[in-house]
Design an enzyme around this catalytic site. Structure first.
Site, mmCIF file in Angstrom:
data_model
loop_
_atom_site.group_PDB
_atom_site.id
_atom_site.type_symbol
_atom_site.label_atom_id
_atom_site.label_comp_id
_atom_site.label_asym_id
_atom_site.label_seq_id
_atom_site.Cartn_x
_atom_site.Cartn_y
_atom_site.Cartn_z
ATOM 1 N N CYS A 77 -33.075 58.210 50.423
ATOM 2 C CA CYS A 77 -34.394 57.595 50.576
ATOM 3 C C CYS A 77 -35.372 58.558 51.253
ATOM 4 O O CYS A 77 -35.780 59.544 50.656
ATOM 5 C CB CYS A 77 -34.288 56.262 51.302
ATOM 6 N N HIS A 177 -30.749 53.357 47.771
ATOM 7 C CA HIS A 177 -29.839 53.219 48.913
ATOM 8 C C HIS A 177 -28.423 52.953 48.402
ATOM 9 O O HIS A 177 -28.088 51.800 48.115
ATOM 10 C CB HIS A 177 -30.291 52.069 49.820
ATOM 11 N N GLU A 179 -25.778 52.814 50.070
ATOM 12 C CA GLU A 179 -25.081 51.967 51.039
ATOM 13 C C GLU A 179 -25.430 50.482 50.868
ATOM 14 O O GLU A 179 -24.773 49.630 51.443
ATOM 15 C CB GLU A 179 -25.391 52.432 52.469
#
Length: 196
Positions: A77, A177, A179
């Site tokens: 990001c 992202h 994650e």
């Protein structure tokens, strides 16, 4: 394997730590040059604003450390944007690893800014995406984007095509992202850790 997460004045670090723990990796969070240089893999995540992040990196001399790392680096990001040449966010000169400019999305009646939510990635061209299907969904939260370029290894379309991921030498970066992107994101992190 020693994985270091770059500690700088940016958010979203904890969710990256949790994602790595799900892969049985206990990472260190550090802003120390020696720990970053000796790590096997480095993750450069972040949610925040470009100019204040760059100011913090320069104060800690992390701007020089980061762009000279020799081990595999993964920007996430804001990490991707800071690895680029320049950002329109407060007219910020960034690290310049990728010869790419970061632009602001222009909102319209049809498209809101920031770009938030699930979107597809395509034109996948890297071991980072081994085992990932074209048009897989990943999760985004951003108002700025990296232009497509010779460094693009994945693309997403929102308002217009932009770089979902970049690669040059030992530097990799994703705008989304991983994650927060479920099984697809976990697989991408796994590929960075174990295939690159």
């Amino acid at each position: 394997m020693q994985v270091a997460i770059v500690k700088y004045n940016a958010g979203n670090v904890q969710s990256v730590i949790y994602a790595l723990e799900r892969l049985n990796i206990k990472a260190i969070l550090t802003d120390r040059e020696e720990e970053l240089k000796t790590a096997d893999k480095i993750i450069f995540p972040g949610v925040g604003e470009a100019s204040s992040a760059m100011r913090f990196l320069k104060e800690k001399n992390l701007d020089c450390v980061l762009k000279n790392l020799q081990k595999p680096v993964l920007g996430i990001c804001l990490g991707l944007q800071l690895l680029c040449q320049h950002s329109e966010e407060n007219n910020t000169d960034c690290l310049g690893v990728f010869e790419v400019n970061v632009r602001k999305f222009e909102a319209s009646a049809d498209f809101k800014v920031p770009h938030v939510g699930w979107n597809t990635i395509s034109k996948l061209e890297s071991p980072l995406f081994e085992g990932i299907d074209e048009k897989s969904y990943v999760y985004y939260v951003h108002s700025f984007y990296a232009e497509t370029s010779i460094h693009s290894i994945a693309q997403t379309d929102y308002i217009h095509p932009f770089s979902a991921a970049l690669h040059k030498d030992n530097f990799y970066a994703v705008q989304f992202h991983p994650e927060k992107s479920g099984d697809i994101g976990e697989k991408i992190l796994y590929n960075f850790l174990f295939k690159i």
